[in-house]
Motif scaffolding. Structure first.
Motif, mmCIF file in Angstrom:
data_model
loop_
_atom_site.group_PDB
_atom_site.id
_atom_site.type_symbol
_atom_site.label_atom_id
_atom_site.label_comp_id
_atom_site.label_asym_id
_atom_site.label_seq_id
_atom_site.Cartn_x
_atom_site.Cartn_y
_atom_site.Cartn_z
ATOM 1 N N LEU A 82 0.676 -1.064 0.180
ATOM 2 C CA LEU A 82 -0.117 -0.018 -0.365
ATOM 3 C C LEU A 82 0.895 1.163 0.040
ATOM 4 O O LEU A 82 1.722 1.491 0.852
ATOM 5 C CB LEU A 82 -0.505 0.059 1.374
ATOM 6 N N ASN A 83 0.938 1.714 -0.961
ATOM 7 C CA ASN A 83 0.982 3.648 -1.296
ATOM 8 C C ASN A 83 0.739 4.388 -0.465
ATOM 9 O O ASN A 83 -0.575 4.887 -0.880
ATOM 10 C CB ASN A 83 1.870 3.601 -2.564
ATOM 11 N N LEU A 84 0.698 5.190 0.510
ATOM 12 C CA LEU A 84 0.395 5.502 1.741
ATOM 13 C C LEU A 84 -0.019 6.881 1.430
ATOM 14 O O LEU A 84 -0.535 7.799 1.671
ATOM 15 C CB LEU A 84 0.487 5.491 2.925
ATOM 16 N N GLN A 85 1.117 7.847 0.555
ATOM 17 C CA GLN A 85 0.589 9.019 -0.034
ATOM 18 C C GLN A 85 -0.288 9.268 -0.857
ATOM 19 O O GLN A 85 -0.494 10.084 -1.511
ATOM 20 C CB GLN A 85 2.284 9.388 -0.495
ATOM 21 N N ASN A 86 0.050 8.189 -1.889
ATOM 22 C CA ASN A 86 -1.369 8.572 -2.740
ATOM 23 C C ASN A 86 -2.304 7.249 -2.341
ATOM 24 O O ASN A 86 -3.752 7.326 -3.863
ATOM 25 C CB ASN A 86 -0.020 8.306 -4.301
ATOM 26 N N ASN A 87 -2.877 6.895 -1.947
ATOM 27 C CA ASN A 87 -3.840 5.636 -1.357
ATOM 28 C C ASN A 87 -4.043 4.742 -3.194
ATOM 29 O O ASN A 87 -4.658 4.297 -3.281
ATOM 30 C CB ASN A 87 -4.684 6.371 -1.266
ATOM 31 N N THR A 88 -2.813 4.494 -3.043
ATOM 32 C CA THR A 88 -2.983 3.445 -4.371
ATOM 33 C C THR A 88 -2.409 2.298 -3.758
ATOM 34 O O THR A 88 -1.322 1.465 -2.666
ATOM 35 C CB THR A 88 -2.230 3.709 -5.341
ATOM 36 N N TYR A 89 -3.085 0.724 -4.545
ATOM 37 C CA TYR A 89 -2.325 -1.088 -3.784
ATOM 38 C C TYR A 89 -1.505 -1.406 -4.891
ATOM 39 O O TYR A 89 -2.221 -0.538 -6.262
ATOM 40 C CB TYR A 89 -3.364 -1.399 -3.174
ATOM 41 N N GLU A 90 -0.894 -2.533 -4.735
ATOM 42 C CA GLU A 90 -0.313 -3.281 -5.569
ATOM 43 C C GLU A 90 0.263 -4.366 -5.487
ATOM 44 O O GLU A 90 0.143 -4.732 -3.967
ATOM 45 C CB GLU A 90 0.198 -1.905 -6.772
#
Length: 385
Positions: free
Chosen positions: A277-285
């Protein structure tokens, strides 16, 4: 440190892997001497403890279930599981859960500045199947019950203050926890085939007695954007928390969880994946997907996860080859160590000493395959910084 997704690139011991229809080759590390050897080199022959390690590393047994720890009078618990380390003056403390039901709980081992064992003691008792958990920035240990409508218990690694049940963090089949001091939240995994990923927002950071439990909401894809929605009833009765919010994302068997540098990683054992989870841009992968590397990577049976100051992730296996594998920031996936002769066990509780030179972990059932056969180890050596 930024980490590319293994959906975009994979470097497996210097070889290439086709993922998402594109062939990529990493350039951060030269190809190791042996495929899959990774940044630490190939594993050697089993040492006296049955552990295969790269050159320059050594192991020792710290504790065995049912036996006294070092020269102390304290008897180590059965089925050692999740763990963490804490600075203690010039020494440190390693805490470890006990995944048995009933009893469960957690224990601690105290070390001097030279690594000598100076004390061992109980820090949590009379709980159920304490599996993983997580450390807090205020130096407590969150011990999680992996049972239906289980609790999180906040414990004192020094054994001075009594453990406290933290009901506001939700009642579900808890697995691991990871603290995010930037957003002032605690992330939580759920060990169900249709489990969810949660975050707890304390009313006051540093006090877990009250707050808001939220669940991750996202689509069914393996990447995209996500949001958080309040869970209406954290008590989970009569409706389980994972079934309370429409659109909450399902994960197949949530396990370990680790936060660093505006990113949180967690594992799902049902599909052998590491999520990011990339918390700066609220994306997940996906940071790792066993099905996409076509069996060419050593990592299977993903479970507990921790990180090093180098940005490397260390992932313990439940099954597989009884290995701890490393995933580097440049997506090298390689075996770091392997335990021989313990195929009926699993590796649990990886955690680094405060100075990063020692890695602690357990074989939950040891050579006997029984919860009474657990072994807790220490590996010392030139870890990357």
């Amino acid at each position: 440190m930024e980490r590319r997704s293994l959906l975009r690139a994979a470097v497996l011991g210097g070889t290439t892997a086709a993922l998402g229809g594109t062939l990529w080759r990493g350039a951060a590390y030269a190809a190791p001497a042996q495929p899959g050897a990774g940044p630490y080199g190939a594993l050697g022959s089993p040492d006296a403890n049955g552990i295969r390690l790269p050159g320059g590393f050594t192991s020792r047994v710290v504790a065995r279930s049912g036996q006294r720890v070092g020269t102390t009078t304290y008897t180590w618990h059965n089925a050692p599981d999740g763990g963490a380390c804490y600075a203690d003056g010039s020494g440190w403390i390693y805490v470890s859960n006990s995944e048995i039901n009933p009893s469960g709980g957690a224990s601690a081992v105290k070390f001097s500045s030279t690594g000598a064992i100076t004390a061992a003691y109980r820090i949590l008792s009379n709980t159920r199947q304490n599996c993983a958990g997580g450390r807090t920035p205020w130096n407590t240990w969150l011990s999680c019950e992996e049972v239906d409508r289980g609790y999180v218990y906040e414990t004192d690694p020094w054994g001075v203050n009594a453990a406290v049940q933290r009901a506001a963090m939700g009642r579900f089949k808890h697995e691991a926890a990871a603290a995010d001091p930037v957003r002032k939240v605690i992330y939580l995994t759920e060990d169900e085939t249709n489990g969810r990923f949660y975050r707890f927002i304390p009313t006051t950071w540093g006090n877990l007695s009250s707050g808001t439990l939220q669940v991750m909401v996202a689509g069914s894809a393996t990447s995209g954007s996500f949001t958080w929605t309040d869970t209406p009833d954290p008590d989970g009765s009569p409706t389980a928390t994972r079934s309370q919010v429409s659109g909450s994302k399902s994960f197949n068997g949530g396990e370990g969880c680790h936060y660093a540098n505006d990113t949180v990683w967690f594992t799902t054992k049902g599909d052998n994946r590491v999520w990011q989870l990339n918390l700066q841009n609220n994306t997940y992968e996906l940071a790792y997907d066993d099905s996409l590397v076509n069996g060419t990577a050593p990592l299977t049976g993903v479970d507990n996860i921790t990180g090093a100051s180098s940005g490397d992730l260390f992932v313990a296996e439940d099954g597989g080859n009884m290995e701890i594998c490393v995933i580097t920031p440049d997506d090298v996936v390689a075996s770091f160590l392997r335990i021989d002769g313990q195929s009926a066990s699993e590796i649990t509780g990886p955690a680094f000493s405060p100075d990063g030179t020692r890695l602690y972990f357990s074989s939950q059932r040891g050579t006997s395959g029984s919860s009474s056969g657990g072994i807790t180890y220490e590996v010392t050596g030139p870890f990357r910084s």
